[in-house]
Write an enzyme that holds these catalytic residues in place. Structure first.
Site, short mmCIF file in Angstrom:
data_model
loop_
_atom_site.label_atom_id
_atom_site.label_comp_id
_atom_site.label_asym_id
_atom_site.label_seq_id
_atom_site.Cartn_x
_atom_site.Cartn_y
_atom_site.Cartn_z
N SER A 1 -21.14 40.83 -29.33
CA SER A 1 -20.46 41.90 -29.83
C SER A 1 -19.16 41.23 -30.50
O SER A 1 -18.20 40.02 -29.99
CB SER A 1 -21.18 43.15 -30.29
N HIS B 1 -29.31 45.40 -31.83
CA HIS B 1 -28.15 44.67 -31.62
C HIS B 1 -27.90 44.51 -30.17
O HIS B 1 -26.94 43.58 -29.53
CB HIS B 1 -27.23 45.57 -32.39
#
Length: 268
Positions: A90, A240
């Site tokens: 991320s 995610h």
């Protein structure tokens, strides 16, 4: 800026000499978030999981991907002069990409977990902008911290992550540089414009969570322009937080890539 580091490495003195590995967490995370895969990689490699600036136990300051990449480079140089295999998730993935693009000689190979070199990401964090001004009581335990945050952060996973960023007990407060993070959030969500011709020619692996929106087909052209030798693997049924949702599959893909690009004669 020298970052706080969790270092792990082989315990046997006769371990083969292999390139170091850097691990970089995401927004509101910390070095130990990647502990599962770090422990596995540390069986054969010297590994450095870093708290990015304003996170964990690292110093605070204004954030940009250029600044964060330079922090990682400076911290790595404090421990070794060798180029490293860099893994980032991320926000840490964007930092890893920026390091590879700005200082390709420092990056032997690159692994980017569930983020593209583009604007976007973190839209589901659901963290209120005035969180830095939260009023803390005189004393706070973990249960009380969750109660304090529940009206502000309904998402349990995000709330648990933010609790780990608090100093509990007497005189509680934020342990992280929350004002700097919130002020820098537009830059963190964005991706800077790079000079024409900027490219990282080393081996690059993108890992996408099947259920995550952060790597999409419209990102592929930009990924190819900056990382012409990239490959993409999708991790089934993962969102995610791919390393938490599918830890064994994530670790397998990382270990296979690391093994392939750890040989001393491997192409840079």
């Amino acid at each position: 800026m020298l970052l706080n580091v969790i270092e792990r490495g082989p315990e046997t003195p006769d371990a083969p000499h292999l390139p170091p590995i850097i691990l970089l967490h995401g927004l509101f995370g910390r070095a130990r978030n990647l502990g599962f895969v770090q422990r596995r990689l540390a069986a054969t490699h010297r590994t450095f999981a870093m708290d990015l600036r304003n996170h964990g136990a690292s110093p605070h300051g204004p954030m940009s991907y250029e600044a964060m990449a330079d922090d990682v480079r400076e911290t790595l140089a404090h421990y070794t002069s060798e180029p490293a295999i860099v893994l980032g998730h991320s926000m840490g993935g964007k930092t890893a990409m920026m390091l590879a693009l700005r200082h390709p000689e420092q990056v032997r190979a690159l692994i980017v977990a569930d983020i593209a070199p583009a604007e976007g990401g973190f839209t589901r964090m659901d963290v209120p902008p005035d969180l830095a001004n939260l009023h803390f009581p005189a004393e706070l335990d973990r249960k009380g911290a969750e109660t304090l945050l529940r009206p502000l952060i309904p998402n349990e996973a995000v709330r648990q992550m933010m609790v780990q960023n608090m100093t509990l007990g007497e005189n509680p407060g934020w342990a992280i540089g929350l004002p700097d993070i919130m002020h820098s959030l537009p830059a963190i969500m964005d991706w800077p414009t790079l000079p024409a011709g900027t490219v990282y020619n080393g081996p690059t692996l993108f890992l996408k969570g099947e259920l995550s929106p952060y790597i999409q087909p419209h990102n592929f052209a930009g990924m190819r322009a900056l990382f012409p030798h990239y490959t993409l693997e999708t991790i089934g049924s993962a969102g995610h937080w791919v390393h938490a949702d599918a830890p064994l599959r994530f670790a397998q893909l990382v270990e296979d890539f690391v093994s392939k690009h750890s040989a001393l004669n491997a192409a840079h």
